[in-house]
Design a protein around this motif. Sequence first.
Motif, PDB file in Angstrom:
ATOM      1  N   THR A  45      -1.657  -3.239  -3.471  1.00  0.00           N
ATOM      2  CA  THR A  45      -2.754  -4.110  -3.044  1.00  0.00           C
ATOM      3  C   THR A  45      -3.870  -4.103  -4.083  1.00  0.00           C
ATOM      4  O   THR A  45      -4.433  -5.144  -4.417  1.00  0.00           O
ATOM      5  N   HIS A  54      -3.286  -6.295   4.958  1.00  0.00           N
ATOM      6  CA  HIS A  54      -2.751  -5.374   3.953  1.00  0.00           C
ATOM      7  C   HIS A  54      -3.234  -3.937   4.092  1.00  0.00           C
ATOM      8  O   HIS A  54      -2.939  -3.104   3.248  1.00  0.00           O
ATOM      9  N   CYS A  93      -6.331   0.961   1.035  1.00  0.00           N
ATOM     10  CA  CYS A  93      -5.422   0.054   0.333  1.00  0.00           C
ATOM     11  C   CYS A  93      -4.349   0.851  -0.397  1.00  0.00           C
ATOM     12  O   CYS A  93      -4.552   2.015  -0.736  1.00  0.00           O
ATOM     13  N   LEU A  99      -1.875 -11.648  -2.040  1.00  0.00           N
ATOM     14  CA  LEU A  99      -2.608 -11.109  -0.888  1.00  0.00           C
ATOM     15  C   LEU A  99      -2.952 -12.227   0.085  1.00  0.00           C
ATOM     16  O   LEU A  99      -2.727 -12.128   1.278  1.00  0.00           O
ATOM     17  N   GLU A 127     -10.540  -4.302   1.049  1.00  0.00           N
ATOM     18  CA  GLU A 127      -9.186  -3.776   1.239  1.00  0.00           C
ATOM     19  C   GLU A 127      -9.141  -2.249   1.248  1.00  0.00           C
ATOM     20  O   GLU A 127      -8.305  -1.659   1.922  1.00  0.00           O
TER      21      GLU A 127
END
Length: 209
Positions: free
Chosen positions: A49, A21, A45, A60, A87
Amino acid sequence: TTAAVTGTGDSLLNICMDAKHHKKAPGPEGELYGQCFLWKDNACCTANTSAEAHEDQSYLYNFNWDHCGAMPEKCKRHFIQDTCLYECSPNLGPWIDKDDTSWRKERIRDTPLCREDCEQWWEDCQDAVTCKVNWHKGWNWTTGTNQCPQGTMCQKFKYVFPTPAVLCEQIWSGSYRYTSHHRGSGRCIQMWWDPTQGNPNIAVAKYYA
């Protein structure tokens, strides 16, 4: 003169890992959600996210925190923060390692975590319940979400992870390393910090790079 480009120093700073991601490069994200807002000035991110990081069973990774019953909120916030760090942080470059799985090309390994972050995580989660030490692999995924594998028993964290070091180092198969360094020492990554003081992990990444 031009310096030879090697995998050291500046090339390890302000980068995003190549994973499911992550953005290609870090940048400002004005709308980061909840606990991820610490990274809004410079994040790997997206806003989406960051919102999903707070869901009990987010798209996710389809990962269910409540695999042995409801995880207490005071414990869950550490897992949310851990997800936000993973992330969103552009300061994990020195610990990025190759990882050849279907969902990512890179991961972090042995990231030095500040003592307080690890101990508070353990403290707040000792009465939460799980059936596994390593949450990266070995689950039963037949339903599309992680369930305890056959023959495992749900037990309190304090029995599964007898010390803060065991929790931090083993739950994500060596992503973190427990250190005796304190928050603000410039020698360890903080999962939590005071946003008015700026991001302390920038200096930490620089030190290790």
